[in-house]
Enzyme design. Structure first.
Site, PDB file in Angstrom:
ATOM      1  N   THR A 163       0.475  -1.078   0.158  1.00 37.33           N
ATOM      2  CA  THR A 163       0.252  -0.570  -0.129  1.00 37.33           C
ATOM      3  C   THR A 163       0.796   1.217   0.152  1.00 37.33           C
ATOM      4  OG1 THR A 163      -2.004  -1.522   1.552  1.00 37.33           O
ATOM      5  CG2 THR A 163      -1.805   1.322   1.477  1.00 37.33           C
ATOM      6  N   ARG A 273     -37.696   4.840  -0.233  1.00 37.46           N
ATOM      7  CA  ARG A 273     -38.226   3.797  -1.270  1.00 37.46           C
ATOM      8  C   ARG A 273     -39.543   3.254  -1.049  1.00 37.46           C
ATOM      9  NH1 ARG A 273     -37.884   1.992  -6.459  1.00 37.46           N
ATOM     10  NH2 ARG A 273     -38.175   0.114  -6.427  1.00 37.46           N
ATOM     11  N   GLU A 368      -3.766  -6.808   7.111  1.00 31.30           N
ATOM     12  CA  GLU A 368      -3.135  -6.339   8.392  1.00 31.30           C
ATOM     13  C   GLU A 368      -3.474  -8.305   8.893  1.00 31.30           C
ATOM     14  OE1 GLU A 368      -2.346  -2.416  10.237  1.00 31.30           O
ATOM     15  OE2 GLU A 368      -2.000  -1.302   8.228  1.00 31.30           O
ATOM     16  N   GLU A 372      -8.554 -15.037   9.561  1.00 32.31           N
ATOM     17  CA  GLU A 372      -7.635 -16.074  10.758  1.00 32.31           C
ATOM     18  C   GLU A 372      -6.930 -16.014  11.605  1.00 32.31           C
ATOM     19  OE1 GLU A 372      -8.410 -16.321   6.827  1.00 32.31           O
ATOM     20  OE2 GLU A 372      -9.995 -17.209   7.261  1.00 32.31           O
TER      21      GLU A 372
HETATM   22  N1  CAA Z   1       5.020  -8.281  20.170  1.00 29.38           N
HETATM   23  C1  CAA Z   1       5.896  -8.900  20.752  1.00 29.38           C
HETATM   24  N2  CAA Z   1       6.380  -9.886  19.914  1.00 29.38           N
HETATM   25  C2  CAA Z   1       5.925 -10.578  19.592  1.00 29.38           C
HETATM   26  C3  CAA Z   1       4.271 -10.408  18.916  1.00 29.38           C
HETATM   27  C4  CAA Z   1       3.989  -9.254  19.497  1.00 29.38           C
HETATM   28  N3  CAA Z   1       2.842  -8.751  19.301  1.00 29.38           N
HETATM   29  N4  CAA Z   1       4.197 -11.750  18.193  1.00 29.38           N
HETATM   30  C5  CAA Z   1       5.119 -12.158  18.197  1.00 29.38           C
HETATM   31  N5  CAA Z   1       5.998 -11.420  18.965  1.00 29.38           N
HETATM   32  C6  CAA Z   1       7.463 -12.904  18.906  1.00 29.38           C
HETATM   33  C7  CAA Z   1       6.929 -13.754  19.759  1.00 29.38           C
HETATM   34  O1  CAA Z   1       6.915 -13.797  21.064  1.00 29.38           O
HETATM   35  C8  CAA Z   1       7.998 -14.684  19.222  1.00 29.38           C
HETATM   36  O2  CAA Z   1       9.377 -14.480  20.129  1.00 29.38           O
HETATM   37  P1  CAA Z   1       9.828 -15.841  21.141  1.00 29.38           P
HETATM   38  O3  CAA Z   1      10.432 -17.165  19.973  1.00 29.38           O
HETATM   39  O4  CAA Z   1      10.872 -15.522  21.325  1.00 29.38           O
HETATM   40  O5  CAA Z   1       8.718 -16.317  21.497  1.00 29.38           O
HETATM   41  C9  CAA Z   1       8.635 -14.211  18.265  1.00 29.38           C
HETATM   42  O6  CAA Z   1       8.145 -13.410  17.293  1.00 29.38           O
HETATM   43  C10 CAA Z   1       7.964 -15.166  16.645  1.00 29.38           C
HETATM   44  O7  CAA Z   1       6.185 -15.476  16.721  1.00 29.38           O
HETATM   45  P2  CAA Z   1       5.281 -16.562  16.621  1.00 29.38           P
HETATM   46  O8  CAA Z   1       6.042 -18.299  17.467  1.00 29.38           O
HETATM   47  O9  CAA Z   1       4.642 -16.501  17.554  1.00 29.38           O
HETATM   48  O10 CAA Z   1       5.538 -16.597  15.069  1.00 29.38           O
HETATM   49  P3  CAA Z   1       4.217 -17.264  13.974  1.00 29.38           P
HETATM   50  O11 CAA Z   1       5.026 -17.733  12.891  1.00 29.38           O
HETATM   51  O12 CAA Z   1       3.619 -18.288  15.088  1.00 29.38           O
HETATM   52  O13 CAA Z   1       3.478 -15.666  13.435  1.00 29.38           O
HETATM   53  C11 CAA Z   1       1.550 -14.335  14.058  1.00 29.38           C
HETATM   54  C12 CAA Z   1       2.318 -15.046  14.296  1.00 29.38           C
HETATM   55  C13 CAA Z   1       0.804 -13.647  14.694  1.00 29.38           C
HETATM   56  C14 CAA Z   1       0.395 -15.288  12.267  1.00 29.38           C
HETATM   57  C15 CAA Z   1       2.116 -13.100  12.207  1.00 29.38           C
HETATM   58  O14 CAA Z   1       2.996 -14.124  11.650  1.00 29.38           O
HETATM   59  C16 CAA Z   1       1.704 -13.205  11.803  1.00 29.38           C
HETATM   60  O15 CAA Z   1       0.943 -11.374  12.576  1.00 29.38           O
HETATM   61  N6  CAA Z   1       0.920 -12.531  10.453  1.00 29.38           N
HETATM   62  C17 CAA Z   1       0.622 -11.723   9.939  1.00 29.38           C
HETATM   63  C18 CAA Z   1       1.098 -10.833   9.159  1.00 29.38           C
HETATM   64  C19 CAA Z   1       0.691  -9.118   8.869  1.00 29.38           C
HETATM   65  O16 CAA Z   1      -0.262  -8.494   9.771  1.00 29.38           O
HETATM   66  N7  CAA Z   1       1.048  -8.957   7.368  1.00 29.38           N
HETATM   67  C20 CAA Z   1       0.348  -7.417   7.553  1.00 29.38           C
HETATM   68  C21 CAA Z   1       1.365  -7.220   6.752  1.00 29.38           C
HETATM   69  S1  CAA Z   1       0.844  -5.034   6.510  1.00 29.38           S
HETATM   70  C22 CAA Z   1      -0.384  -4.351   5.970  1.00 29.38           C
HETATM   71  O17 CAA Z   1      -1.030  -5.571   5.574  1.00 29.38           O
HETATM   72  C23 CAA Z   1      -0.361  -3.466   5.924  1.00 29.38           C
HETATM   73  C24 CAA Z   1      -1.524  -3.029   4.990  1.00 29.38           C
HETATM   74  O18 CAA Z   1      -2.459  -3.994   4.185  1.00 29.38           O
HETATM   75  C25 CAA Z   1      -2.557  -1.862   4.791  1.00 29.38           C
HETATM   76  P1  FAD Z   2      -1.871 -16.367   2.990  1.00 30.74           P
HETATM   77  O1  FAD Z   2      -0.760 -15.984   4.006  1.00 30.74           O
HETATM   78  O2  FAD Z   2      -1.696 -17.238   1.850  1.00 30.74           O
HETATM   79  O3  FAD Z   2      -3.567 -16.907   3.299  1.00 30.74           O
HETATM   80  C1  FAD Z   2      -4.662 -17.204   2.721  1.00 30.74           C
HETATM   81  C2  FAD Z   2      -5.167 -17.753   3.020  1.00 30.74           C
HETATM   82  O4  FAD Z   2      -5.089 -18.990   4.170  1.00 30.74           O
HETATM   83  C3  FAD Z   2      -6.040 -17.114   4.118  1.00 30.74           C
HETATM   84  O5  FAD Z   2      -7.098 -17.218   4.004  1.00 30.74           O
HETATM   85  C4  FAD Z   2      -5.068 -17.339   5.593  1.00 30.74           C
HETATM   86  O6  FAD Z   2      -6.362 -16.908   6.399  1.00 30.74           O
HETATM   87  C5  FAD Z   2      -5.025 -18.468   6.368  1.00 30.74           C
HETATM   88  N1  FAD Z   2      -3.953 -19.293   6.286  1.00 30.74           N
HETATM   89  C6  FAD Z   2      -2.561 -18.930   6.020  1.00 30.74           C
HETATM   90  N2  FAD Z   2      -2.654 -19.376   7.492  1.00 30.74           N
HETATM   91  C7  FAD Z   2      -2.742 -19.662   8.176  1.00 30.74           C
HETATM   92  C8  FAD Z   2      -2.776 -20.604  10.020  1.00 30.74           C
HETATM   93  N3  FAD Z   2      -1.995 -20.830  10.802  1.00 30.74           N
HETATM   94  N4  FAD Z   2      -4.196 -20.729  10.418  1.00 30.74           N
HETATM   95  C9  FAD Z   2      -5.273 -21.013   9.322  1.00 30.74           C
HETATM   96  N5  FAD Z   2      -5.586 -19.737   8.117  1.00 30.74           N
HETATM   97  C10 FAD Z   2      -3.872 -19.118   7.870  1.00 30.74           C
HETATM   98  N6  FAD Z   2       1.561  -6.727   3.733  1.00 30.74           N
HETATM   99  C11 FAD Z   2       1.608  -5.705   3.636  1.00 30.74           C
HETATM  100  O7  FAD Z   2       3.094  -5.812   4.489  1.00 30.74           O
HETATM  101  N7  FAD Z   2       2.201  -3.806   3.314  1.00 30.74           N
HETATM  102  C12 FAD Z   2       1.365  -3.199   2.652  1.00 30.74           C
HETATM  103  O8  FAD Z   2       1.257  -2.318   2.646  1.00 30.74           O
HETATM  104  C13 FAD Z   2      -0.217  -4.513   2.762  1.00 30.74           C
HETATM  105  N8  FAD Z   2      -0.882  -3.833   1.838  1.00 30.74           N
HETATM  106  C14 FAD Z   2      -1.882  -4.939   1.182  1.00 30.74           C
HETATM  107  C15 FAD Z   2      -3.324  -4.196   0.604  1.00 30.74           C
HETATM  108  C16 FAD Z   2      -3.495  -4.888   0.039  1.00 30.74           C
HETATM  109  C17 FAD Z   2      -4.848  -4.196  -0.996  1.00 30.74           C
HETATM  110  C18 FAD Z   2      -3.939  -6.186  -0.035  1.00 30.74           C
HETATM  111  C19 FAD Z   2      -4.470  -7.307  -0.669  1.00 30.74           C
HETATM  112  C20 FAD Z   2      -2.755  -6.951   0.741  1.00 30.74           C
HETATM  113  C21 FAD Z   2      -1.650  -6.118   1.331  1.00 30.74           C
HETATM  114  N9  FAD Z   2      -0.968  -6.596   2.204  1.00 30.74           N
HETATM  115  C22 FAD Z   2      -0.353  -5.590   2.603  1.00 30.74           C
HETATM  116  C23 FAD Z   2      -0.106  -7.968   2.386  1.00 30.74           C
HETATM  117  C24 FAD Z   2      -1.524  -8.126   3.132  1.00 30.74           C
HETATM  118  O9  FAD Z   2      -1.355  -8.371   4.773  1.00 30.74           O
HETATM  119  C25 FAD Z   2      -1.594 -10.431   3.217  1.00 30.74           C
HETATM  120  O10 FAD Z   2      -2.186 -10.847   1.752  1.00 30.74           O
HETATM  121  C26 FAD Z   2      -1.640 -10.893   4.511  1.00 30.74           C
HETATM  122  O11 FAD Z   2      -1.173 -10.491   5.496  1.00 30.74           O
HETATM  123  C27 FAD Z   2      -2.675 -12.257   4.049  1.00 30.74           C
HETATM  124  O12 FAD Z   2      -1.060 -12.798   3.222  1.00 30.74           O
HETATM  125  P2  FAD Z   2      -1.433 -13.969   2.157  1.00 30.74           P
HETATM  126  O13 FAD Z   2      -1.850 -13.141   0.959  1.00 30.74           O
HETATM  127  O14 FAD Z   2      -0.081 -14.553   1.282  1.00 30.74           O
HETATM  128  O15 FAD Z   2      -2.533 -14.790   2.152  1.00 30.74           O
END
Ligand code: CAA
Ligand code: FAD
Length: 384
Positions: A163, A273, A368, A372
Site C-alpha cells: 500500500t 423507497r 494487516e 484467521e
Molecule cells: N509483540 C512482540 N513480540 C511478538 C509479538 C508481539 N505482538 N507477536 C509475536 N512476537 C514474537 C514472539 O514472542 C516470538 O518470539 P519468541 O520466539 O522469542 O517467543 C516471535 O515474535 C515469533 O512469533 P510467533 O512464534 O508467534 O510467530 P508465528 O510464526 O507463529 O506467527 C503471527 C505469528 C501472529 C501469525 C504473525 O506471523 C502475524 O501476525 N502474521 C500476519 C502478518 C500481517 O499481519 N501482515 C500484515 C502486513 S502489513 C499490511 O497488511 C498493511 C496493509 O494492508 C494496509
Molecule cells: P496467505 O497467508 O497465503 O493466506 C491464505 C489463506 O490461508 C488466508 O485465508 C489465511 O487466513 C489462511 N491461513 C494462512 N495461515 C493460516 C493458519 N496458520 N491458520 C489458519 N488459516 C491460515 N502487506 C504489507 O506488508 N504491506 C502493505 O502495505 C500491504 N497492503 C496490502 C494491500 C492489499 C490490497 C492487499 C491485498 C494486501 C496487502 N498486504 C500488505 C498483504 C497482506 O497483509 C497479506 O495479503 C495478508 O497478510 C495475507 O497474506 P497472503 O495474501 O500471503 O495469504
C-alpha cells in the site's frame, strides 16, 4: 468509566466528517472506476494534520490521541476507504513505528516530513513492507535478505501488495539477515524509494480500494547504511508485530467506517423507497436488518475505542486490537452486503455507493492479518 467524547474529540470528528463530505465524496465513484490514486485528498488530509495525528508536535505531528484517530478514520472511511488506507498506513504503521523505535537522527530526518505528510509542498508519505509472495500470514518466513557488510547492508528480494507502493518516498522494510536465528534474525530498515536498486512494479488491479496504489517492490543489491536499521540487530520481527498491533486499530476503524457508511445509506434509502404501498422501513424484515446493523456497528465501535483507550493508557492492546479488527471487518462485510440488499437492484449499480462499500469491505478481512490470523492472536492470548 465514561462513554462520552470530549469537546476536542467531537471537533476532530466533525472536521473529519466535513473533510470526507467536501473533499472525498466528489469524484469517489470515478476514482474507484479508473483506479485513480487520491493524491489531492491525501494532501488536504495532511494540511489538517491527519497524516501524523498521534505524532508529537516535536516531530511535526498533531499530538492527538488514538481515540481521535479512530474517530477520524471512521469518518473518512465512510466515504473513501482508498483515502483512509493511506492515512492508516502512514499514521499507525510508518509514523508510529518511527516515533516509538527510531533513533533521534532517524526521527529528525524521516519522521518529521512523514508526520506532516508533505515536503516542499509535495505529498510525502511512507509504506510498510512486510508481505512477500511466499510470506503473508506466515510472516517469519521472510525471503528478502539483508546481508551485513559492516557499515551497511545489501538488500535483495521482493515485497508484494504494498500500500502506498508508488506514492511513498520512504519504506520501512523487514528482511532476514541470519536465517539460522529464525524470527530473531529479521531486521527492519528505513529505505528511500529513490535509492539505486529499488524498483516499483505495476499497480494491482483490485476488487476494492481501487484508488489505493498497491504495488510489488523489488530490491536488487540496494545499499542500506547501518544507521538506517530500526532498533538493535534482530529486532525487525518484534518491530513488525508491535507496530501491527496499533495498525490493526486503524484497519478496524476503517472497517467500522465502511460499515457505518453503508448503514447510513441503507437507513436513508429505507425511508425513501416505497414497496407495497409504504416506505420499505415499515416492513419488519427491513427493520430487523437495520436493527442488527446498528447493533453490530455499535459493538465494533466500542471495541475500536476500547483498544484505542488501552493504547493511550500505555496498556497492552495486542488482544483488544485483534478483537476489534476481526469483529469490525466481519461487521463491515456483513453490513455492506445487507445494505446492498436493502437497496434492491439499485444497490447493484455504482451510483448508490453501497456496491463499492461492499467491495471495499472485503480487504479489511485480509490485510494487516487475515481474520484467521486475528483468531490465532486472540486464541493464543486467551489460552496462554
Ligand atoms: N509483540 C512482540 N513480540 C511478538 C509479538 C508481539 N505482538 N507477536 C509475536 N512476537 C514474537 C514472539 O514472542 C516470538 O518470539 P519468541 O520466539 O522469542 O517467543 C516471535 O515474535 C515469533 O512469533 P510467533 O512464534 O508467534 O510467530 P508465528 O510464526 O507463529 O506467527 C503471527 C505469528 C501472529 C501469525 C504473525 O506471523 C502475524 O501476525 N502474521 C500476519 C502478518 C500481517 O499481519 N501482515 C500484515 C502486513 S502489513 C499490511 O497488511 C498493511 C496493509 O494492508 C494496509
Ligand atoms: P496467505 O497467508 O497465503 O493466506 C491464505 C489463506 O490461508 C488466508 O485465508 C489465511 O487466513 C489462511 N491461513 C494462512 N495461515 C493460516 C493458519 N496458520 N491458520 C489458519 N488459516 C491460515 N502487506 C504489507 O506488508 N504491506 C502493505 O502495505 C500491504 N497492503 C496490502 C494491500 C492489499 C490490497 C492487499 C491485498 C494486501 C496487502 N498486504 C500488505 C498483504 C497482506 O497483509 C497479506 O495479503 C495478508 O497478510 C495475507 O497474506 P497472503 O495474501 O500471503 O495469504
Amino acid at each position: 468509566m465514561q462513554f462520552q467524547l470530549t469537546e476536542e474529540h467531537l471537533m476532530i470528528q466533525k472536521a473529519a466528517r466535513d473533510f470526507a463530505q467536501n473533499e472525498c465524496l466528489p469524484g469517489v465513484i470515478e476514482r474507484d472506476e479508473h483506479q485513480k490514486f487520491p493524491r489531492e485528498q491525501i494532501l488536504k488530509l495532511a494540511e489538517l494534520g491527519f497524516m501524523g495525528m498521534m505524532v508529537s508536535p516535536d516531530y511535526g505531528g498533531a499530538g492527538m490521541d488514538t481515540i481521535s484517530y479512530v474517530l477520524a478514520m471512521e469518518e473518512v472511511s465512510k466515504i473513501d476507504a482508498s483515502v483512509s488506507v493511506a492515512m492508516s498506513v502512514n499514521n499507525s504503521l510508518v509514523c508510529w513505528g518511527l516515533e516509538k523505535f527510531g533513533s533521534e537522527e532517524q526521527k529528525q530526518k524521516y519522521l518529521v516530513p512523514l508526520a506532516q505528510g508533505r515536503k516542499n509542498g509535495e505529498l510525502h508519505i511512507g509504506a510498510f513492507l512486510l508481505s512477500e509472495p511466499e510470506a503473508g500470514s506466515d510472516a517469519t518466513s521472510q525471503r528478502t535478505y539483508a546481508e551485513d557488510k559492516g557499515d551497511h547492508y545489501i538488500l535483495n528480494g521482493t515485497k508484494n501488495w504494498i500500500t502506498n507502493g508508488s506514492s511513498a518516498s520512504t519504506y520501512l522494510v523487514m528482511a532476514q539477515s541470519d536465517i539460522a536465528k529464525g524470527s530473531k534474525g529479521i531486521n527492519a530498515f528505513i529505505v528511500e524509494k529513490s535509492w539505486p536498486g529499488v524498483a516499483v512494479g505495476a499497480k494491482e488491479n483490485k476488487l476494492g480500494i481501487r484508488g489505493s496504489d498497491t504495488h510489488t517492490i523489488t530490491f536488487t543489491d540496494v545499499k542500506v547504511p547501518k544507521e538506517n536499521r530500526l532498533g538493535g540487530d534482530g529486532f525487525g520481527f518484534t518491530f513488525a508485530m508491535k507496530t501491527l498491533a496499533g495498525g490493526r486499530i486503524g484497519i478496524a476503524s476503517q472497517a467500522l467506517g465502511i460499515a457505518s457508511g453503508a448503514y447510513e445509506l441503507a437507513l436513508k434509502y429505507s425511508k425513501e423507497r416505497k414497496a407495497f404501498g409504504k416506505e420499505i422501513m415499515h416492513h419488519q424484515a427491513i427493520q430487523f436488518k437495520l436493527a442488527d446493523m446498528a447493533t453490530r456497528i455499535e459493538c465494533a465501535r466500542l471495541l475500536c475505542l476500547k483498544s484505542a483507550w488501552e493504547k493511550d493508557q500505555h496498556l497492552d492492546y495486542t488482544l483488544s486490537s485483534s478483537m476489534a479488527k476481526v469483529f469490525a471487518s466481519e461487521t463491515a462485510m456483513w453490513v455492506a452486503t445487507e445494505a446492498v440488499q436493502v437497496h434492491g437492484g439499485y444497490g447493484f449499480v455504482k451510483e448508490y455507493h453501497v456496491e463499492r462499500l461492499m467491495r471495499d469491505a472485503k480487504i479489511t478481512q485480509i490485510y494487516e492479518g487475515t481474520s484467521e490470523v486475528q483468531r490465532i492472536v486472540i486464541s493464543r492470548s486467551i489460552l496462554k
